[in-house]
Write a protein that holds these residues in place. Structure first.
Motif, PDB file in Angstrom:
ATOM      1  N   TYR A 196       0.744  -1.148   0.073  1.00  0.00           N
ATOM      2  CA  TYR A 196       0.053   0.014  -0.121  1.00  0.00           C
ATOM      3  C   TYR A 196       0.901   1.437   0.108  1.00  0.00           C
ATOM      4  O   TYR A 196       0.268   2.362  -0.057  1.00  0.00           O
ATOM      5  CB  TYR A 196      -0.989   0.031   1.318  1.00  0.00           C
ATOM      6  CG  TYR A 196      -1.842  -1.156   1.252  1.00  0.00           C
ATOM      7  CD1 TYR A 196      -2.808  -1.221   0.549  1.00  0.00           C
ATOM      8  CD2 TYR A 196      -1.463  -2.305   2.085  1.00  0.00           C
ATOM      9  CE1 TYR A 196      -3.747  -2.417   0.546  1.00  0.00           C
ATOM     10  CE2 TYR A 196      -2.335  -3.318   2.341  1.00  0.00           C
ATOM     11  CZ  TYR A 196      -3.299  -3.484   1.431  1.00  0.00           C
ATOM     12  OH  TYR A 196      -4.327  -4.541   1.378  1.00  0.00           O
ATOM     13  N   ARG A 197       2.225   1.050   0.071  1.00  0.00           N
ATOM     14  CA  ARG A 197       2.935   2.329   0.148  1.00  0.00           C
ATOM     15  C   ARG A 197       3.073   3.029  -1.406  1.00  0.00           C
ATOM     16  O   ARG A 197       3.233   2.251  -2.309  1.00  0.00           O
ATOM     17  CB  ARG A 197       4.435   1.778   0.273  1.00  0.00           C
ATOM     18  CG  ARG A 197       4.694   1.386   1.676  1.00  0.00           C
ATOM     19  CD  ARG A 197       4.946   2.768   2.618  1.00  0.00           C
ATOM     20  NE  ARG A 197       6.278   3.233   2.156  1.00  0.00           N
ATOM     21  CZ  ARG A 197       7.639   2.886   2.585  1.00  0.00           C
ATOM     22  NH1 ARG A 197       7.789   1.763   3.177  1.00  0.00           N
ATOM     23  NH2 ARG A 197       8.534   3.591   1.926  1.00  0.00           N
ATOM     24  N   SER A 198       2.801   4.335  -1.166  1.00  0.00           N
ATOM     25  CA  SER A 198       2.492   4.953  -2.580  1.00  0.00           C
ATOM     26  C   SER A 198       2.349   6.389  -2.457  1.00  0.00           C
ATOM     27  O   SER A 198       1.960   6.771  -1.436  1.00  0.00           O
ATOM     28  CB  SER A 198       1.253   4.415  -3.308  1.00  0.00           C
ATOM     29  OG  SER A 198       1.242   5.245  -4.494  1.00  0.00           O
ATOM     30  N   LYS A 225      -4.660   6.847  -6.286  1.00  0.00           N
ATOM     31  CA  LYS A 225      -5.205   5.710  -5.738  1.00  0.00           C
ATOM     32  C   LYS A 225      -6.177   6.075  -4.464  1.00  0.00           C
ATOM     33  O   LYS A 225      -6.126   7.194  -3.788  1.00  0.00           O
ATOM     34  CB  LYS A 225      -3.967   5.033  -4.896  1.00  0.00           C
ATOM     35  CG  LYS A 225      -2.801   4.319  -5.845  1.00  0.00           C
ATOM     36  CD  LYS A 225      -1.985   3.584  -5.144  1.00  0.00           C
ATOM     37  CE  LYS A 225      -0.816   2.843  -6.024  1.00  0.00           C
ATOM     38  NZ  LYS A 225      -1.695   1.711  -6.703  1.00  0.00           N
ATOM     39  N   ARG A 255      -3.635   4.623   0.147  1.00  0.00           N
ATOM     40  CA  ARG A 255      -2.355   4.654   0.126  1.00  0.00           C
ATOM     41  C   ARG A 255      -1.721   4.890   1.344  1.00  0.00           C
ATOM     42  O   ARG A 255      -2.428   5.609   2.254  1.00  0.00           O
ATOM     43  CB  ARG A 255      -1.788   5.378  -1.078  1.00  0.00           C
ATOM     44  CG  ARG A 255      -1.956   6.806  -0.935  1.00  0.00           C
ATOM     45  CD  ARG A 255      -1.737   7.507  -2.151  1.00  0.00           C
ATOM     46  NE  ARG A 255      -1.713   8.973  -2.027  1.00  0.00           N
ATOM     47  CZ  ARG A 255      -1.195   9.808  -1.660  1.00  0.00           C
ATOM     48  NH1 ARG A 255       0.114   9.403  -1.025  1.00  0.00           N
ATOM     49  NH2 ARG A 255      -1.184  11.229  -1.498  1.00  0.00           N
ATOM     50  N   SER A 311       1.893   6.517   3.225  1.00  0.00           N
ATOM     51  CA  SER A 311       3.036   7.219   2.958  1.00  0.00           C
ATOM     52  C   SER A 311       3.725   8.007   4.003  1.00  0.00           C
ATOM     53  O   SER A 311       2.917   7.714   5.432  1.00  0.00           O
ATOM     54  CB  SER A 311       2.954   8.260   1.805  1.00  0.00           C
ATOM     55  OG  SER A 311       4.345   8.614   1.495  1.00  0.00           O
TER      56      SER A 311
END
Length: 355
Positions: free
Chosen positions: A104-106, A111, A114, A116
């Motif tokens: 889910y890192r983005s 999206k 996500r 971060s």
């Protein structure tokens, strides 16, 4: 970018998180002025379609919005079980092993879910002491839900229930604001508040030296109105009268603050409030921020009813909300820079106005 929640507890603040001295939080004043706090408004009776109690609540909200741009509400109708259910699920997500969060890192803004770290809104590359989830949470659609995590097991159901309840509360607040301004109670319905509702779940781990960094930079929200569950750990500060006020948690309350769009629509009568987050050395903090916003194609400008002898001529030009989003990013969330882009500047020599 490594998540703070994936790191062992820090014994010192890494250099990349140390802010320049002029950006660091100052020690809060414990003198008499520190007792000036944003109001706590009891919404009991607000659901009545008409009546003295509802009018009084609307007047309280407008008074608080004019003076502070931020207030807290109790007896708001959102079950504590619903609030705690999602808060626990969100905390459970951050507590998962790094490998389970990795998919889910983005930083892809398209999206619907996500995770971060820090914030993209800083021209100088300063880093802030937080991890965050960005979620498209309302209306709940199959497309959105498919991107939501299936761990912890309660996450999807708790998020859907929480987002629906807070959306209903936000609509109640918008009706009360409209009535308090003398507008039709449905003024903010439709395109002004029916864009995809965004949620930020901000996680601030314990910080070894809160005097050196911030959890979140000073900013105003891009949207119309924000409804925040801050839990029982203090950390939110709002600017008022040239100083930062700590918004102390009230059990069971939501914090409500006005965004840029509310300031523009009301022609400056209700101001968007600048706020930031400070960190704690001895406790983690989790805040759940629900941002109600217009549709991207919505045309926004001062409401004709708000251009009068009290507020003066129109202070802002009309624009499409998508243009504001781009300008906000270009201005790195600077309150004055982004508003100045849409402000009508009078030309003294000709008396004309131009954007």
């Amino acid at each position: 970018m490594e998540l703070l929640s994936d790191c062992p507890a820090h014994t010192s603040v890494p250099d990349k998180y140390v802010l320049p001295p002029e950006k660091r939080p100052s020690v809060l004043d414990d003198g008499p002025s520190s007792h000036v706090v944003p109001p706590v408004i009891d919404l009991h009776g607000a659901a009545v379609s008409d009546g003295r109690r509802r009018h009084l609540i609307a007047a309280e909200i407008i008074k608080a919005s004019k003076e502070f741009g931020i207030f807290q509400v109790v007896n708001h109708g959102v079950s504590e079980d619903v609030v705690q259910g999602f808060r626990e699920a969100a905390a459970g997500f951050f507590a998962m092993p790094a490998a389970e969060k990795l998919p889910y890192r983005s930083d892809d803004l398209s999206k619907h879910f996500r995770v971060s770290s820090s914030t993209p809104y800083d021209r100088n590359g300063d880093r802030y002491w937080l991890d965050y989830l960005k979620i498209t949470c309302h209306p709940v659609t199959d497309e959105h839900v498919r991107e939501w995590p299936d761990k912890p097991g309660s996450f999807r159901g708790a998020l859907a229930e929480y987002s629906a309840a807070v959306h209903e509360l936000a609509q109640t607040l918008l009706r009360l604001i409209a009535e308090g301004l003398g507008l039709d109670d449905g003024f903010f319905a439709g395109d002004l508040s029916s864009g995809n509702t965004q949620m930020n779940v901000n996680y601030y781990p314990p910080c070894p030296d809160p005097s050196l960094t911030l959890g979140l930079l000073p900013h105003c929200d891009r949207h119309l109105i924000t409804v925040l569950s801050q839990g029982d750990v203090a950390g939110l500060q709002a600017r008022h009268g040239g100083r930062w006020l700590l918004v102390r948690p009230v059990p069971g309350a939501f914090v409500v603050n006005l965004g840029h769009q509310m300031e523009i629509i009301t022609n400056g009568l209700l101001a968007s409030v600048e706020h930031r987050a400070v960190t704690k050395a001895d406790a983690a903090r989790l805040s759940v921020v629900t941002l109600v916003m217009p549709k991207m194609e919505c045309r926004i400008g001062p409401a004709p009813e708000m251009v009068n002898e009290s507020t003066g001529p129109a202070r802002f030009r009309e624009f499409e909300f998508s243009e504001f989003i781009k300008a906000y990013s270009a201005a790195a969330a600077s309150r004055e820079d982004v508003l100045d882009y849409f402000r009508i500047h009078s030309t003294a020599s000709s008396g004309s106005a131009a954007p």
